[in-house]
Design an enzyme around this catalytic site. Structure first.
Site, PDB file in Angstrom:
ATOM      1  N   ASP A 120      80.755 -66.451  64.182  1.00 38.17           N
ATOM      2  CA  ASP A 120      82.200 -66.255  64.023  1.00 38.17           C
ATOM      3  C   ASP A 120      82.850 -67.629  63.876  1.00 38.17           C
ATOM      4  O   ASP A 120      82.166 -68.573  63.472  1.00 38.17           O
ATOM      5  CB  ASP A 120      82.735 -65.447  65.228  1.00 38.17           C
ATOM      6  CG  ASP A 120      83.969 -64.638  64.873  1.00 38.17           C
ATOM      7  OD1 ASP A 120      84.913 -65.230  64.319  1.00 38.17           O
ATOM      8  OD2 ASP A 120      84.001 -63.422  65.134  1.00 38.17           O
ATOM      9  N   HIS A 131      82.560 -68.957  60.629  1.00 38.69           N
ATOM     10  CA  HIS A 131      83.767 -68.519  59.936  1.00 38.69           C
ATOM     11  C   HIS A 131      84.812 -69.620  59.852  1.00 38.69           C
ATOM     12  O   HIS A 131      85.975 -69.353  59.577  1.00 38.69           O
ATOM     13  CB  HIS A 131      84.350 -67.267  60.609  1.00 38.69           C
ATOM     14  CG  HIS A 131      83.441 -66.063  60.518  1.00 38.69           C
ATOM     15  ND1 HIS A 131      83.779 -64.839  61.029  1.00 38.69           N
ATOM     16  CD2 HIS A 131      82.217 -65.918  59.969  1.00 38.69           C
ATOM     17  CE1 HIS A 131      82.778 -63.975  60.805  1.00 38.69           C
ATOM     18  NE2 HIS A 131      81.821 -64.619  60.164  1.00 38.69           N
TER      19      HIS A 131
END
Ligand SMILES: *[C@@H]1O[C@H](CO)[C@@H](O)[C@H](O)[C@H]1NC(C)=O
Ligand SMILES: *[C@@H]1O[C@H](CO)[C@@H](O)[C@H](O)[C@H]1NC(C)=O
Ligand SMILES: *[C@@H]1O[C@H](CO)[C@@H](O)[C@H](O)[C@H]1NC(C)=O
Ligand SMILES: *[C@@H]1O[C@H](CO)[C@@H](O)[C@H](O)[C@H]1NC(C)=O
Ligand SMILES: *[C@@H]1O[C@H](CO)[C@@H](O)[C@H](O)[C@H]1NC(C)=O
Ligand SMILES: *[C@@H]1O[C@H](CO)[C@@H](O)[C@H](O)[C@H]1NC(C)=O
Length: 407
Positions: free
Chosen positions: A225, A248
């Site tokens: 993430d 991310h």
């Protein structure tokens, strides 16, 4: 001085040493404790929960500065809170590998695996590893279905730490976020390593909320993430020389999900590199959000290598369609700059500034952008809605020009 008094001095030293068998006097006024002296057998994967907790209490109640050592080795540690206040500065040195229980049901929900709490002048250093053993837990993560994303334990929580340093440690395969920073002031992360697979869910590297004067430097993060995310009440945060990927990217947000979120201000992300990440630098606020503000967000000297969405403002953030209604975000974004961002994008849309129709972005600057699309079916593009950025220097792609777009 005669032979005899030499011997007496040596004997005294020996006696003193025996009296303080659980610690050694290192510097004039610094005391060293080791968990090894708190009843460990020295076996592999030994459960150190009790020894560590008792040693922590001893170090924390020392009136002179203390060092607490977790020596090389592999250990198991159950869910634990290391609580302050301590009577003097405490430096925890972790040299070994500390493993979490694998089974999520061994944890009280939402409490984190290891929490450091209410400590002033705290350092966590050493080349040790905190292994969250997350792989079985990841398959139980139903956050994308329920929107309840905080059930699994975060690897390390720093709650209400002031004047702290976290250096050299590794967080590996956390069940949820690797590190969470809450209510902290003046805390530096330096040379920290974050490692989890690209497809591990919600394994944000470092999440910051309601904290100020936080620095993150010279760190390497690959995870499933955001490498770093900054939520409500993040104030005066500097992120420098961080390598992110896969992951991310580095995000401000998501903001506006809850009522009365504290403002976000003074965020600098500088001299960072992104490899094969979903996003590079990103600001995200929920669609149909509550009111909030974020101002003074500066992104500069950023290299992107094969990044899907290198530069993003997304005020229509609505993961898994969990928004109540499709109303514009009410998070006001202002004073934002993207300067000297260069490299390659794996999608055509290199820069997308999607601001809110309810509260358009104000005072946004883009300068010296050079991002090429790696595909062969066209040039990179840029798109802007509800924002009129000030433009300086080199601009590739042409700013706010998306092919086949009327905006
Ligand atoms: C961790 O490793 C680095 C690089 O090898 C070294 O400089 C540093 O002193 C080590 N930290 C500790 C506390 O041993
Ligand atoms: C911040 O914390 C560090 C200890 O990590 C300390 O040396 C420094 O003086 C603190 N800065 C301020 C402004 O208090
Ligand atoms: C944090 O970073 C800022 C900006 O680079 C710097 O001015 C400040 O001194 C740093 N603080 C600490 C405690 O290192
Ligand atoms: C970061 O700074 C170093 C030293 O100034 C420089 O060599 C490097 O190119 C910079 N990286 C980026 C991504 O700007
Ligand atoms: C570039 O990114 C794309 C999409 O994330 C990925 O499929 C591809 O393998 C990456 N290419 C390289 C050379 O890493
Ligand atoms: C935004 O920047 C302007 C001009 O640089 C400045 O006057 C204003 O105080 C800033 N606003 C905030 C909320 O920081």
């Amino acid at each position: 001085m005669g032979m005899e008094s030499h011997c007496i001095a040596a004997l005294c030293a020996l006696v003193t040493h025996l009296l303080v068998a659980s610690f050694v006097q290192s510097a004039a006024d610094s005391v060293t404790f080791s968990i090894a002296n708190y009843g460990l057998k020295g076996t592999e994967d030994e459960d150190i929960t009790k020894a560590f907790s008792v040693a922590w209490k001893a170090a924390c109640s020392s009136t002179s500065p203390s060092k607490l050592i977790v020596p090389k080795g592999t250990y198991v540690l159950r869910q634990v809170v290391f609580e302050g206040p301590c009577k003097a500065p405490l430096e925890l040195q972790v040299h070994g590998t500390i493993k979490a229980p694998e089974d999520p049901s061994d944890f009280i929900e939402k409490a984190g695996w290891i929490s450091f709490q209410r400590i002033d002048r705290f350092a966590l250093v050493g080349n040790g590893t905190f292994d969250g053993q997350g792989s079985t837990a990841w398959s139980q993560n139903d956050c994308h279905k329920t929107g309840e994303c905080n059930k699994l334990p975060i690897n390390i929580r720093f709650n209400f730490i002031t004047n702290g340093l976290v250096q050299d440690i590794t967080s590996l395969n956390s069940k949820l976020f690797h590190i969470n920073v809450l209510g902290c002031n003046n805390l530096t992360f330096s040379r920290v390593n974050i490692k989890a697979p690209e497809d591990s869910p919600n394994t944000d590297g470092i999440h910051i909320g309601r904290s100020k004067n936080i620095n993150i430097t010279d760190s390497v993060m690959s995870t499933g993430d955001d490498c770093i995310s900054m939520g409500r009440g993040s104030e005066n945060i500097a992120i420098e020389r961080v390598k992110c990927g896969p992951g991310h990217g580095i995000s401000v947000g998501s903001l506006g999900r809850y009522t009365k979120e504290e403002p976000v201000s003074g965020i600098i992300v500088r001299n960072c590199t992104f490899f094969n990440t979903d996003n590079g630098v990103r600001v995200k606020t929920w669609m149909s959000s509550e009111k909030a503000i974020a101002t003074g967000l500066y992104f500069q000297d950023i290299a992107v290598v094969n990044v899907s969405n290198p530069v993003v403002i997304d005020q229509e953030y609505c993961p898994y369609n969990h928004c109540k209604a499709k109303k514009p975000s009410q998070v006001k974004l202002s004073n934002i700059s993207f300067r000297n961002i260069h490299g390659t994008s794996s999608t055509q849309m290199a820069m997308k500034l999607a601001c809110s129709s309810g509260v358009p972005c104000e005072n946004v600057e883009i300068s010296d952008i050079d991002i090429k699309y790696t595909g062969s079916d066209g040039d990179s593009m840029s798109d802007c809605t509800n924002v009129s950025p000030k433009i300086f220097g080199k601009q590739y792609p042409s700013p706010c020009v998306a092919a086949n777009s009327s905006s």
